[in-house]
Design an enzyme around this catalytic site. Structure first.
Site, mmCIF file in Angstrom:
data_model
loop_
_atom_site.group_PDB
_atom_site.id
_atom_site.type_symbol
_atom_site.label_atom_id
_atom_site.label_comp_id
_atom_site.label_asym_id
_atom_site.label_seq_id
_atom_site.Cartn_x
_atom_site.Cartn_y
_atom_site.Cartn_z
ATOM 1 N N GLY A 267 -43.178 -90.827 -74.723
ATOM 2 C CA GLY A 267 -42.553 -90.775 -73.415
ATOM 3 C C GLY A 267 -41.820 -89.459 -73.241
ATOM 4 O O GLY A 267 -41.942 -88.772 -72.230
ATOM 5 N N GLU A 270 -37.492 -84.631 -77.777
ATOM 6 C CA GLU A 270 -36.262 -83.865 -77.586
ATOM 7 C C GLU A 270 -36.331 -82.442 -78.135
ATOM 8 O O GLU A 270 -35.378 -81.987 -78.780
ATOM 9 C CB GLU A 270 -35.103 -84.637 -78.227
ATOM 10 C CG GLU A 270 -35.178 -84.789 -79.772
ATOM 11 C CD GLU A 270 -35.953 -86.011 -80.272
ATOM 12 O OE1 GLU A 270 -36.842 -86.505 -79.545
ATOM 13 O OE2 GLU A 270 -35.671 -86.467 -81.395
ATOM 14 N N HIS A 294 -32.230 -90.130 -72.304
ATOM 15 C CA HIS A 294 -32.413 -90.319 -73.743
ATOM 16 C C HIS A 294 -32.640 -88.970 -74.443
ATOM 17 O O HIS A 294 -31.972 -88.661 -75.438
ATOM 18 C CB HIS A 294 -33.600 -91.267 -73.960
ATOM 19 C CG HIS A 294 -33.929 -91.525 -75.389
ATOM 20 N ND1 HIS A 294 -33.461 -92.618 -76.089
ATOM 21 C CD2 HIS A 294 -34.673 -90.827 -76.276
ATOM 22 C CE1 HIS A 294 -33.901 -92.584 -77.325
ATOM 23 N NE2 HIS A 294 -34.651 -91.503 -77.469
ATOM 24 N N GLU A 295 -33.533 -88.164 -73.912
ATOM 25 C CA GLU A 295 -33.822 -86.870 -74.565
ATOM 26 C C GLU A 295 -32.606 -85.939 -74.469
ATOM 27 O O GLU A 295 -32.314 -85.183 -75.399
ATOM 28 C CB GLU A 295 -35.076 -86.214 -73.972
ATOM 29 C CG GLU A 295 -36.344 -87.079 -73.977
ATOM 30 C CD GLU A 295 -36.626 -87.841 -75.263
ATOM 31 O OE1 GLU A 295 -36.195 -87.386 -76.352
ATOM 32 O OE2 GLU A 295 -37.245 -88.914 -75.193
ATOM 33 N N HIS A 298 -30.239 -86.787 -77.215
ATOM 34 C CA HIS A 298 -30.635 -86.247 -78.529
ATOM 35 C C HIS A 298 -30.046 -84.855 -78.789
ATOM 36 O O HIS A 298 -29.985 -84.424 -79.941
ATOM 37 C CB HIS A 298 -32.158 -86.151 -78.632
ATOM 38 C CG HIS A 298 -32.831 -87.384 -79.157
ATOM 39 N ND1 HIS A 298 -32.490 -87.977 -80.350
ATOM 40 C CD2 HIS A 298 -33.861 -88.122 -78.650
ATOM 41 C CE1 HIS A 298 -33.282 -89.031 -80.566
ATOM 42 N NE2 HIS A 298 -34.118 -89.145 -79.543
ATOM 43 N N GLU A 317 -32.163 -92.365 -83.537
ATOM 44 C CA GLU A 317 -32.589 -93.120 -82.343
ATOM 45 C C GLU A 317 -31.575 -94.175 -81.896
ATOM 46 O O GLU A 317 -31.373 -94.363 -80.700
ATOM 47 C CB GLU A 317 -33.977 -93.732 -82.562
ATOM 48 C CG GLU A 317 -35.089 -92.683 -82.790
ATOM 49 C CD GLU A 317 -35.269 -91.709 -81.621
ATOM 50 O OE1 GLU A 317 -34.796 -91.986 -80.497
ATOM 51 O OE2 GLU A 317 -35.902 -90.648 -81.855
ATOM 52 N N ASP A 374 -45.589 -92.319 -89.401
ATOM 53 C CA ASP A 374 -46.251 -92.745 -88.154
ATOM 54 C C ASP A 374 -46.566 -94.244 -88.164
ATOM 55 O O ASP A 374 -46.548 -94.897 -87.119
ATOM 56 C CB ASP A 374 -47.559 -91.968 -87.931
ATOM 57 C CG ASP A 374 -47.312 -90.547 -87.439
ATOM 58 O OD1 ASP A 374 -46.229 -90.282 -86.874
ATOM 59 O OD2 ASP A 374 -48.208 -89.701 -87.633
ATOM 60 N N TYR A 382 -34.624 -98.048 -82.947
ATOM 61 C CA TYR A 382 -33.982 -97.887 -81.644
ATOM 62 C C TYR A 382 -33.099 -99.085 -81.340
ATOM 63 O O TYR A 382 -31.914 -98.942 -81.018
ATOM 64 C CB TYR A 382 -35.049 -97.784 -80.534
ATOM 65 C CG TYR A 382 -35.912 -96.556 -80.588
ATOM 66 C CD1 TYR A 382 -36.943 -96.448 -81.521
ATOM 67 C CD2 TYR A 382 -35.719 -95.509 -79.698
ATOM 68 C CE1 TYR A 382 -37.760 -95.322 -81.561
ATOM 69 C CE2 TYR A 382 -36.533 -94.376 -79.734
ATOM 70 C CZ TYR A 382 -37.543 -94.297 -80.659
ATOM 71 O OH TYR A 382 -38.335 -93.181 -80.697
ATOM 72 N N MET A 563 -48.524 -93.489 -76.569
ATOM 73 C CA MET A 563 -48.867 -94.535 -77.530
ATOM 74 C C MET A 563 -48.230 -95.874 -77.200
ATOM 75 O O MET A 563 -48.801 -96.919 -77.482
ATOM 76 C CB MET A 563 -48.513 -94.084 -78.944
ATOM 77 C CG MET A 563 -49.461 -93.002 -79.448
ATOM 78 S SD MET A 563 -49.403 -92.838 -81.222
ATOM 79 C CE MET A 563 -47.944 -91.841 -81.425
ATOM 80 N N LYS A 564 -47.027 -95.836 -76.621
ATOM 81 C CA LYS A 564 -46.350 -97.068 -76.215
ATOM 82 C C LYS A 564 -47.231 -97.911 -75.289
ATOM 83 O O LYS A 564 -47.135 -99.135 -75.280
ATOM 84 C CB LYS A 564 -45.051 -96.679 -75.504
ATOM 85 C CG LYS A 564 -44.303 -97.800 -74.857
ATOM 86 C CD LYS A 564 -43.069 -97.279 -74.118
ATOM 87 C CE LYS A 564 -42.424 -98.410 -73.316
ATOM 88 N NZ LYS A 564 -41.257 -97.953 -72.552
HETATM 89 N N1 BES Z 1 -37.926 -88.558 -80.743
HETATM 90 C C1 BES Z 1 -38.549 -89.576 -79.983
HETATM 91 C C2 BES Z 1 -40.045 -89.496 -80.006
HETATM 92 C C3 BES Z 1 -40.666 -89.544 -81.391
HETATM 93 C C4 BES Z 1 -40.181 -90.376 -82.376
HETATM 94 C C5 BES Z 1 -41.729 -88.724 -81.677
HETATM 95 C C6 BES Z 1 -40.770 -90.380 -83.638
HETATM 96 C C7 BES Z 1 -42.314 -88.745 -82.920
HETATM 97 C C8 BES Z 1 -41.833 -89.568 -83.911
HETATM 98 C C9 BES Z 1 -38.067 -89.582 -78.534
HETATM 99 O O1 BES Z 1 -36.743 -89.207 -78.377
HETATM 100 C C10 BES Z 1 -38.151 -90.977 -78.014
HETATM 101 O O2 BES Z 1 -37.529 -91.825 -78.594
HETATM 102 N N2 BES Z 1 -38.883 -91.206 -76.939
HETATM 103 C C11 BES Z 1 -38.986 -92.502 -76.310
HETATM 104 C C12 BES Z 1 -38.012 -92.559 -75.173
HETATM 105 C C13 BES Z 1 -37.383 -93.895 -74.931
HETATM 106 C C14 BES Z 1 -36.780 -94.556 -76.135
HETATM 107 C C15 BES Z 1 -36.359 -93.817 -73.810
HETATM 108 C C16 BES Z 1 -40.428 -92.637 -75.850
HETATM 109 O O3 BES Z 1 -41.243 -91.777 -76.207
HETATM 110 O O4 BES Z 1 -40.774 -93.597 -75.186
HETATM 111 ZN ZN ZN Z 2 -35.417 -90.710 -79.151
#
Ligand code: BES
Ligand code: ZN
Length: 612
Positions: A267, A270, A294-295, A298, A317, A374, A382, A563-564
């Site tokens: 999503g 940061e 969120h970003e 960070h 997180e 991964d 989180y 991916m989410k």
């Molecule tokens: N740092 C993460 C994304 C990430 C985590 C990339 C682990 C690779 C490995 C980023 O800050 C994040 O948490 N993004 C979330 C946002 C949400 C929690 C508001 C996302 O991608 O959905």
């Molecule tokens: Zn994050």
């Protein structure tokens, strides 16, 4: 430094990188970066003469130390840690001395940190595009380094790219000039003067444009997205100011946002000075801007205070979600924070049930020896992290008091890397008058035990009640009750509440097909373009075995690659026995165009063997 990083081969106890000087040449035809990285290393032991760097699928051309040729050797390739690069210096050094180690290398076209897009895969269709995603352990496939968040360094970079394209990095721009060695190219320069871990090095090259959205912010993207992005993220400066008020000064200078092509796997990411964001945030109504909050958060929790290894990822997180929701509290009010927090608890339940309640990866602090970060990724760090912090907030005197602790934690550990143990020691020091309260917390259950936390925090349900009530009406409705549903049921729900309503339904037994068809008839959810709504709606349809939804679900799974969304959509269709093969076929067809990390994880989800 405490125990070694299980996700890295780098010898961070013997020496640490303090600065990286990068010269990179991006070759779109060969899909490789040819580079030179000069690492300034501080020596931590006497009689120092050898070190190990992380690499993955890199071709190492030469190594020198202070300008003298150095011997190097590569070890055996590990499944996810890559290949250790063992370097022997032609001299010995003592503790406290510095040395510059320079490595010339070339990346491989399959590097997991990089996605190379053809012009066809971009919005503009004219130019190729390259972006990196280094978190967690992929920087080593872009450049040789100590790829552990325990080590922090500043960096400077010069990047040569075709002159029609623009390069940007997780740093401040330091100029652009013609490439003296090639008239068809330009060199972009960048500097990052704040020490960062390797996973925060980021690069993008494409036909990028920008638009200013605030005194320290612009959005960057292909021309096709830039106006929509400027509108969607117009609250950025207000969020930055709120975050500074909560957490202390913003030390990174600029805060820009890059909107990537749809295959970006997260999503948001940061990257310092330049958050990377998925275009699925462009809802048209700013309703997904919490990802930007969120970003932004960070910038303090993660980028200033960094988890020492990926086992302590919840420090990044969990605190960031806590801060994100504090920003939401200031901008939208406490009921909104409570609503988001209770939604988070549900996401945690989903992750725990996907992994299994006994799975050690659902520990707040998992053991990552021989586990690919991964594969360990989920909502657990989180939302279990947030739940712990919120529980402590309740115990210790409320949001203002607990935010005081978080701010002090940030000040104390800024520019460093921390473990859970250090965090806990600091908590006990800060709240030394409340030791009796802290001693009653079941720390072992929270941190080192799988499954749901030992206590469920209490959340105010003002905004969730309407969602719960509507969900119950649908799950309890008999065929003959369906005529009682109408468009008015959802008219007054915000998109956040609609998302919550659909999430609640997804936690129940699948609705009968007649119910979902009726839901479409009265709510017309197919017409909703908000990605969080559409994602849940399509899952719900597939789960109720609505066959017409299958192509739509697979389309969403492949037209964007967050991916989410992509992983659960593929899994949902895969679990629909009749379309299992179709899910696999669509995946195999689109795999080559997917992000390398996404395609690897979806392959595992669908039990398809990895690509050679
Ligand atoms: N740092 C993460 C994304 C990430 C985590 C990339 C682990 C690779 C490995 C980023 O800050 C994040 O948490 N993004 C979330 C946002 C949400 C929690 C508001 C996302 O991608 O959905
Ligand atoms: Zn994050």
């Amino acid at each position: 430094m405490s125990a070694a990083d299980p996700s890295s081969f780098a010898s961070a106890a013997k020496c640490v990188s303090r600065h990286l000087n990068l010269s990179l040449r991006v070759d779109f035809d060969a899909r490789v970066i040819r580079g030179k990285v000069a690492l300034t290393l501080e020596v931590l032991e006497d009689r120092f003469s050898c070190l190990t760097l992380d690499t993955r699928d890199l071709k190492i051309i030469s190594v020198s130390a202070n300008g003298q040729e150095a011997r190097f050797d590569t070890g055996a390739k590990h499944a996810f840690k890559g290949t250790p690069l063992e370097i022997t210096l032609p001299f010995e050094l003592s503790r406290g001395q510095n040395v510059i180690v320079e490595v010339s290398y070339e990346t491989s076209p399959g590097a997991p940190a990089l996605q190379w897009l053809t012009p066809q895969q971009t919005a503009g269709k004219k130019h190729p595009y390259l972006f990196s995603q280094c978190q967690a352990h992929h920087c080593r496939s872009m450049l040789p380094c100590q790829d552990t968040p325990a080590v922090k360094h500043t960096y400077y970079a010069q990047v040569s790219v075709p002159k029609d394209l623009v390069a940007a990095m997780s740093a401040v721009r330091d100029g652009r000039e013609a490439d003296p060695r090639d008239a068809a190219r330009a060199v972009y320069r960048f500097r990052q003067n704040v020490a960062v871990p390797s996973y925060l090095i980021a690069l993008v090259v494409g036909a990028l444009e920008s638009r200013q959205i605030g005194p320290r912010s612009s959005v960057w993207s292909e021309a096709e997205y830039v106006d929509r992005a400027a509108f969607e993220f117009s609250e950025t400066e207000a969020m930055l100011k709120t975050a500074e008020d909560l957490a202390g000064p913003y030390v990174w200078g600029r805060y820009d946002i890059l909107v990537l092509p749809p295959s970006f796997p997260y999503g948001g990411m940061e990257n310092p000075c330049l958050t990377f964001a998925t275009p699925t945030l462009l809802a048209g109504d700013k309703s997904l801007s919490n990802v930007i909050a969120h970003e932004i958060a960070h910038s303090w929790t993660g980028n200033l205070v960094t988890n020492e290894t990926w086992e302590h990822f919840w420090l990044n997180e969990g605190h960031t979600v806590y801060l994100e929701r504090m920003i939401g509290r200031r901008l939208e009010g406490e009921p909104f924070r409570q609503f988001k927090a209770s939604g988070g608890w549900k996401d945690l339940r989903d992750s725990v049930s996907t992994f299994g309640a006994e799975n050690p990866l659902t520990n707040l602090v998992p053991d990552l020896r021989e586990v690919d970060p991964d594969d360990a990724f989920s909502s657990v760090p989180y939302e279990k992290g947030f739940a712990l912090l919120y529980h402590l907030e309740e115990l210790l005197g409320g949001p203002e008091v607990f935010m005081g602790f978080v701010k002090s934690y940030i000040q104390t550990f800024a520019y460093g890397s921390v473990t859970t143990g250090q965090w806990k020691d600091f908590l006990f020091t800060y709240f030394k008058d409340k030791a009796d309260v802290l001693n009653k917390v079941d720390w072992n259950a929270w941190m080192f035990t799988p499954g749901m936390p030992p206590v469920k925090p209490r959340y105010d349900t003002a905004l969730a009640d309407a969602c719960v009530a509507l969900c119950r009406r649908w799950t309890e409705a008999k065929e003959r009750d369906l005529s009682g549903f109408g468009a008015a049921d959802v008219e007054r729900l915000s998109s956040h509440q609609l998302v919550e309503f659909l999430s609640l339904l997804l936690q129940e037994e699948p609705l009968p097909l007649s119910h979902v068809k009726k839901m479409q008839e009265v709510y017309d959810l197919d017409a909703r373009t908000n990605s969080e709504v559409r994602f849940r709606w399509l899952r719900l349809c597939v789960r109720s075995r609505w066959e017409e939804a299958v192509p739509a679900a697979l389309r969403m799974a492949t037209e964007q690659g967050r991916m989410k969304f992509t992983r659960p959509l593929f899994r949902e269709v895969f679990h629909f026995e009749k379309y299992r093969e179709e899910a696999v076929r669509v995946f195999l067809d689109s795999r080559a165009a997917m992000h390398p990390v996404t395609s690897g994880l979806v392959a595992k989800d669908l039990k398809v063997t990895a690509q050679p």
